[in-house]
Design a protein around this motif. Structure first.
Motif, PDB file in Angstrom:
ATOM      1  N   THR A 167       0.866  -1.172   0.000  1.00 59.34           N
ATOM      2  CA  THR A 167       0.000   0.000   0.000  1.00 59.34           C
ATOM      3  C   THR A 167       0.902   1.222   0.000  1.00 59.34           C
ATOM      4  O   THR A 167       1.744   1.366   0.893  1.00 59.34           O
ATOM      5  CB  THR A 167      -0.919   0.025   1.223  1.00 59.34           C
ATOM      6  OG1 THR A 167      -1.822  -1.087   1.168  1.00 59.34           O
ATOM      7  CG2 THR A 167      -1.735   1.320   1.265  1.00 59.34           C
ATOM      8  N   SER A 190       1.005   5.557  -1.308  1.00 61.01           N
ATOM      9  CA  SER A 190       0.423   6.725  -1.954  1.00 61.01           C
ATOM     10  C   SER A 190       1.532   7.747  -2.140  1.00 61.01           C
ATOM     11  O   SER A 190       1.781   8.589  -1.269  1.00 61.01           O
ATOM     12  CB  SER A 190      -0.716   7.310  -1.109  1.00 61.01           C
ATOM     13  OG  SER A 190      -1.307   8.421  -1.767  1.00 61.01           O
ATOM     14  N   HIS A 225       0.510   4.726  -6.816  1.00 61.04           N
ATOM     15  CA  HIS A 225      -0.601   4.581  -5.867  1.00 61.04           C
ATOM     16  C   HIS A 225      -1.089   3.139  -5.926  1.00 61.04           C
ATOM     17  O   HIS A 225      -1.664   2.708  -6.930  1.00 61.04           O
ATOM     18  CB  HIS A 225      -1.733   5.552  -6.219  1.00 61.04           C
ATOM     19  CG  HIS A 225      -1.312   6.984  -6.246  1.00 61.04           C
ATOM     20  ND1 HIS A 225      -1.305   7.787  -5.131  1.00 61.04           N
ATOM     21  CD2 HIS A 225      -0.851   7.752  -7.274  1.00 61.04           C
ATOM     22  CE1 HIS A 225      -0.871   8.997  -5.461  1.00 61.04           C
ATOM     23  NE2 HIS A 225      -0.591   8.998  -6.752  1.00 61.04           N
ATOM     24  N   ASP A 244      -3.133   0.080  -3.475  1.00 51.95           N
ATOM     25  CA  ASP A 244      -3.961  -0.140  -2.301  1.00 51.95           C
ATOM     26  C   ASP A 244      -4.043  -1.636  -2.018  1.00 51.95           C
ATOM     27  O   ASP A 244      -4.800  -2.363  -2.676  1.00 51.95           O
ATOM     28  CB  ASP A 244      -5.353   0.446  -2.524  1.00 51.95           C
ATOM     29  CG  ASP A 244      -6.277   0.285  -1.315  1.00 51.95           C
ATOM     30  OD1 ASP A 244      -5.791  -0.125  -0.240  1.00 51.95           O
ATOM     31  OD2 ASP A 244      -7.482   0.567  -1.457  1.00 51.95           O
ATOM     32  N   ALA A 245      -3.240  -2.108  -1.076  1.00 54.12           N
ATOM     33  CA  ALA A 245      -3.242  -3.517  -0.654  1.00 54.12           C
ATOM     34  C   ALA A 245      -3.064  -4.460  -1.841  1.00 54.12           C
ATOM     35  O   ALA A 245      -3.789  -5.441  -2.003  1.00 54.12           O
ATOM     36  CB  ALA A 245      -4.514  -3.852   0.115  1.00 54.12           C
TER      37      ALA A 245
END
Length: 246
Positions: free
Chosen positions: A132, A134, A139, A141-142
């Motif tokens: 994860t 940013s 970017h 996410d998991a």
């Protein structure tokens, strides 16, 4: 012992690749390197074919321009080849030529930041981690690979300037140096990345330059190169004549 390699330059048409792969695989050369220059041949597709057509030689892509790929896609492709051909695949990531990146709408304001974020993400995914992040450009996410390689392949960063060489020592297994004509370039890179990192070197050899190739490889090795990769010239891109000189 220093590894040796040759480059299949994409100035040769892709249909020439198989004959080159077979010649290199039958030689004593350790590695076959492939380029991914715009707008010639895809590095990962060529690597897949080269690995399938060979049984011994290691196949490397140097380099993959990171602006062209999401790091999750890059990790998926690299992991697939690393699992299908364990221990025989090597990858270098890099900025890419900025004018080309601009042509395809992928140029960024900070190439070093993108390369840092992208390489760190790809390396973590190949280690089987759930990522994860940013960042400025990356970017995730998991994100985790369902099929990470049991042993991640060597992951290098292509570099010329001192900032990128230093980055290679921080986020990758080592550095790929391009167009080396002076052993001092290798010494400086080795001093930056440290004794445990990989230093791979591209060096051009023409058919009429009269150079003692074996002596040149030894000189670069003495300067700190772990892998010395010979590439032909624009006018003579075929690497097969170089095999007899190594």
């Amino acid at each position: 012992m220093t590894r040796t390699g040759v480059v299949f330059r994409p100035q040769s048409p892709p249909e020439d690749l198989r004959a080159v792969v077979e010649a290199v695989d039958a030689s004593g050369v350790d590695e076959l390197w492939l380029w991914e220059d715009c707008f010639l041949e895809g590095g990962l597709t060529a690597a897949a074919a080269a690995l399938a057509w060979s049984s011994r030689v290691h196949v490397a892509v140097g380099l993959l321009p990171v602006p062209l790929r999401n790091p999750a896609i890059a990790a998926m492709e690299i992991a697939t080849l690393a699992r299908m051909f364990p221990g025989r695949f090597v990858v270098a990531l890099g900025h890419g030529v900025q004018d080309w990146m601009g042509q395809v709408g992928a140029r960024v304001d900070s190439p070093v930041t993108l390369l840092r974020e992208h390489t760190a993400a790809v390396a973590a995914l190949l280690r089987g981690e759930t990522v994860t992040v940013s960042g400025r450009y990356v970017h995730l996410d998991a994100v985790a690979l369902d099929w990470p390689p049991a042993e991640p392949p060597r992951l290098l960063v292509g570099a010329r300037g001192p900032r990128t060489v230093a980055l290679a020592g921080e986020v990758a297994d080592g550095v790929l140096l391009d167009s080396v004509t002076d052993p001092d370039v290798v010494r400086r890179a080795r001093s930056v990345v440290g004794p445990d990192a990989e230093v791979a070197v591209y060096t051009q050899v023409g058919p009429d330059d009269g150079r003692d190739v074996r002596a040149w490889v030894a000189e670069l090795a003495d300067a700190g190169a772990d892998t010395v990769v010979l590439q032909g010239t624009d006018d003579h891109p075929d690497p097969r004549p170089l095999l007899a000189r190594m």
